[in-house]
Design a protein around this motif. Structure first.
Motif, PDB file in Angstrom:
ATOM      1  N   GLN A   1      -4.342  11.442  -0.547  1.00  0.00           N
ATOM      2  CA  GLN A   1      -4.465  12.384  -1.661  1.00  0.00           C
ATOM      3  C   GLN A   1      -3.227  13.264  -1.840  1.00  0.00           C
ATOM      4  O   GLN A   1      -2.982  13.786  -2.928  1.00  0.00           O
ATOM      5  CB  GLN A   1      -5.708  13.261  -1.468  1.00  0.00           C
ATOM      6  N   ARG A   2      -2.433  13.443  -0.814  1.00  0.00           N
ATOM      7  CA  ARG A   2      -1.242  14.298  -0.915  1.00  0.00           C
ATOM      8  C   ARG A   2       0.003  13.540  -1.368  1.00  0.00           C
ATOM      9  O   ARG A   2       1.030  14.147  -1.661  1.00  0.00           O
ATOM     10  CB  ARG A   2      -0.963  14.981   0.433  1.00  0.00           C
TER      11      ARG A   2
ATOM     12  N   MET B   1       0.858  -1.178   0.000  1.00  0.00           N
ATOM     13  CA  MET B   1       0.000   0.000   0.000  1.00  0.00           C
ATOM     14  C   MET B   1       0.896   1.231   0.000  1.00  0.00           C
ATOM     15  O   MET B   1       1.678   1.437   0.938  1.00  0.00           O
ATOM     16  CB  MET B   1      -0.897   0.003   1.245  1.00  0.00           C
ATOM     17  N   VAL B   2       0.821   2.021  -1.057  1.00  0.00           N
ATOM     18  CA  VAL B   2       1.613   3.250  -1.112  1.00  0.00           C
ATOM     19  C   VAL B   2       1.014   4.229  -0.111  1.00  0.00           C
ATOM     20  O   VAL B   2      -0.149   4.628  -0.230  1.00  0.00           O
ATOM     21  CB  VAL B   2       1.650   3.832  -2.532  1.00  0.00           C
ATOM     22  N   TRP B   3       1.815   4.586   0.869  1.00  0.00           N
ATOM     23  CA  TRP B   3       1.315   5.310   2.044  1.00  0.00           C
ATOM     24  C   TRP B   3       2.335   6.366   2.435  1.00  0.00           C
ATOM     25  O   TRP B   3       3.285   6.638   1.707  1.00  0.00           O
ATOM     26  CB  TRP B   3       1.091   4.275   3.165  1.00  0.00           C
TER      27      TRP B   3
ATOM     28  N   ALA C   1      -2.252   1.686  -5.403  1.00  0.00           N
ATOM     29  CA  ALA C   1      -2.005   3.094  -5.695  1.00  0.00           C
ATOM     30  C   ALA C   1      -2.552   3.990  -4.581  1.00  0.00           C
ATOM     31  O   ALA C   1      -3.540   3.632  -3.926  1.00  0.00           O
ATOM     32  CB  ALA C   1      -2.648   3.464  -7.031  1.00  0.00           C
ATOM     33  N   PRO C   2      -1.949   5.162  -4.380  1.00  0.00           N
ATOM     34  CA  PRO C   2      -2.421   6.073  -3.320  1.00  0.00           C
ATOM     35  C   PRO C   2      -3.649   6.867  -3.763  1.00  0.00           C
ATOM     36  O   PRO C   2      -3.623   8.102  -3.855  1.00  0.00           O
ATOM     37  CB  PRO C   2      -1.207   6.978  -3.087  1.00  0.00           C
ATOM     38  N   THR C   3      -4.735   6.146  -4.024  1.00  0.00           N
ATOM     39  CA  THR C   3      -5.975   6.779  -4.494  1.00  0.00           C
ATOM     40  C   THR C   3      -7.051   6.800  -3.413  1.00  0.00           C
ATOM     41  O   THR C   3      -8.221   7.031  -3.706  1.00  0.00           O
ATOM     42  CB  THR C   3      -6.498   6.045  -5.753  1.00  0.00           C
ATOM     43  N   LEU C   4      -6.663   6.549  -2.164  1.00  0.00           N
ATOM     44  CA  LEU C   4      -7.594   6.647  -1.045  1.00  0.00           C
ATOM     45  C   LEU C   4      -7.782   8.111  -0.667  1.00  0.00           C
ATOM     46  O   LEU C   4      -6.958   8.970  -0.983  1.00  0.00           O
ATOM     47  CB  LEU C   4      -7.075   5.878   0.172  1.00  0.00           C
TER      48      LEU C   4
ATOM     49  N   LYS D   1      -0.409   9.764 -10.029  1.00  0.00           N
ATOM     50  CA  LYS D   1      -0.366   8.719  -9.005  1.00  0.00           C
ATOM     51  C   LYS D   1      -0.452   7.327  -9.632  1.00  0.00           C
ATOM     52  O   LYS D   1       0.256   6.405  -9.231  1.00  0.00           O
ATOM     53  CB  LYS D   1      -1.528   8.907  -8.025  1.00  0.00           C
ATOM     54  N   VAL D   2      -1.349   7.201 -10.605  1.00  0.00           N
ATOM     55  CA  VAL D   2      -1.512   5.909 -11.279  1.00  0.00           C
ATOM     56  C   VAL D   2      -0.234   5.535 -12.024  1.00  0.00           C
ATOM     57  O   VAL D   2       0.261   4.401 -11.928  1.00  0.00           O
ATOM     58  CB  VAL D   2      -2.716   5.949 -12.237  1.00  0.00           C
ATOM     59  N   ASP D   3       0.327   6.504 -12.767  1.00  0.00           N
ATOM     60  CA  ASP D   3       1.527   6.221 -13.552  1.00  0.00           C
ATOM     61  C   ASP D   3       2.722   5.887 -12.667  1.00  0.00           C
ATOM     62  O   ASP D   3       3.523   4.989 -12.988  1.00  0.00           O
ATOM     63  CB  ASP D   3       1.843   7.410 -14.460  1.00  0.00           C
ATOM     64  N   LYS D   4       2.854   6.585 -11.555  1.00  0.00           N
ATOM     65  CA  LYS D   4       3.954   6.277 -10.639  1.00  0.00           C
ATOM     66  C   LYS D   4       3.759   4.905  -9.988  1.00  0.00           C
ATOM     67  O   LYS D   4       4.734   4.198  -9.712  1.00  0.00           O
ATOM     68  CB  LYS D   4       4.079   7.372  -9.592  1.00  0.00           C
ATOM     69  N   SER D   5       2.515   4.531  -9.750  1.00  0.00           N
ATOM     70  CA  SER D   5       2.234   3.206  -9.202  1.00  0.00           C
ATOM     71  C   SER D   5       2.588   2.121 -10.205  1.00  0.00           C
ATOM     72  O   SER D   5       3.133   1.062  -9.830  1.00  0.00           O
ATOM     73  CB  SER D   5       0.754   3.095  -8.806  1.00  0.00           C
TER      74      SER D   5
END
Length: 275
Positions: A78-79, A42-44, A71-74, A88-92
């Motif tokens: 958001q930051r 989980m990207v956190w 991905a950090p889409t929670l 965010k999606v592309d970096k994930s």
């Protein structure tokens, strides 16, 4: 005629979110100690969760692979990696490539992310085609407060009717939404690419209980996966933030045992194997 036990190719992984407030290092150590096959990152806010080199080092140290990246889409992330959602999606996707994962899990856009939502379905399809990484959109739930319901996601919190090639089913989210997890799995068929194994009692909050402690058909669901030769990943994503480290180990060991037990399916051996 004797019977044998067949275990399908599904990977049983541990989400790093399952050890929160511990970080990624603790998650890898726990997964290896308890016998999980893999880890979902989980990207956190934990810097390690955002750094491919650090994750690769943990995977090598503990002899356990990264199977997926969340991905950090929670709402609470958001930051992370800036405000632009496609970034965010592309970096994930990039992180998944670098750590050898084949799946990125992501939530549908929030209702206020209108531009992102407008191109979301097409954007997901294009990125899957170009990168070879599965982008498995997760089922969510309507937000409820004071007996009112708010549709917080676009195009919808339910990914089943949407034109996604790959979907993640979360059994805590089905509890909160009041969805029929078994029906969703049947309708999705081969589009069911990824599973978040948890449980829930159907309260207004997303509970992420240990499987078997709520009202979801977790055992039946896993047995269905076995019967259909599901080859994706089953990721244990349960909440242990309020328990002691000792109880966390017990809860995560119980979750792993539950998954392995119900993914094992009885099969009839071929004629040549009969005794």
């Amino acid at each position: 005629m004797s019977s044998a036990v067949s275990i399908p190719g599904a990977t049983v992984a541990l989400s790093t979110a399952s050890v929160y407030p511990e970080g990624c290092a603790g998650a890898f150590a726990t997964a290896a100690r308890l016998g999980y096959d893999a880890v979902e990152v989980m990207v956190w806010t934990d810097p390690v969760s955002q750094e491919a080199g650090a994750l690769a080092a943990l995977a090598e140290l503990h002899g356990i692979r990264v199977v997926s990246v969340h991905a950090p889409t929670l709402l609470l992330t958001q930051r992370i990696w800036g405000p632009e959602p496609w970034s965010k999606v592309d970096k994930s996707i990039e992180l998944a490539h670098e750590v050898g994962a084949d799946t990125v899990v992501l939530h549908p856009p929030f209702r206020w992310q209108k531009e992102y939502a407008r191109d979301f379905v097409e954007g997901i399809a294009v990125r899957e085609h170009e990168t070879g990484i599965r982008l498995a959109v997760e089922n969510m739930f309507p937000w409820r407060a004071r007996q009112r319901e708010f549709e917080a996601y676009l195009p919808h919190w339910d990914p089943v009717p949407q034109a996604y090639d790959n979907v993640t089913l979360d059994l805590s989210h089905t509890a909160t939404a009041g969805s029929d997890a078994m029906e969703m799995a049947h309708v999705l068929g081969s589009r069911l690419a990824h599973v978040h194994l948890a449980d829930g009692l159907g309260s207004l909050k997303d509970e992420h209980l240990v499987p078997g402690r709520g009202a979801q058909p977790c055992a039946e669901f896993l047995e269905f996966l076995a019967a259909t030769e599901f080859s994706g990943s089953v990721v244990v994503e349960v909440s242990t933030r309020k328990v002691t480290p000792e109880q966390r180990d017990l809860d995560l060991a119980e979750s792993l045992a539950f998954a392995r037990l119900h993914l094992a399916s009885a099969m009839t051996p071929s004629t040549g194997d009969q005794q």
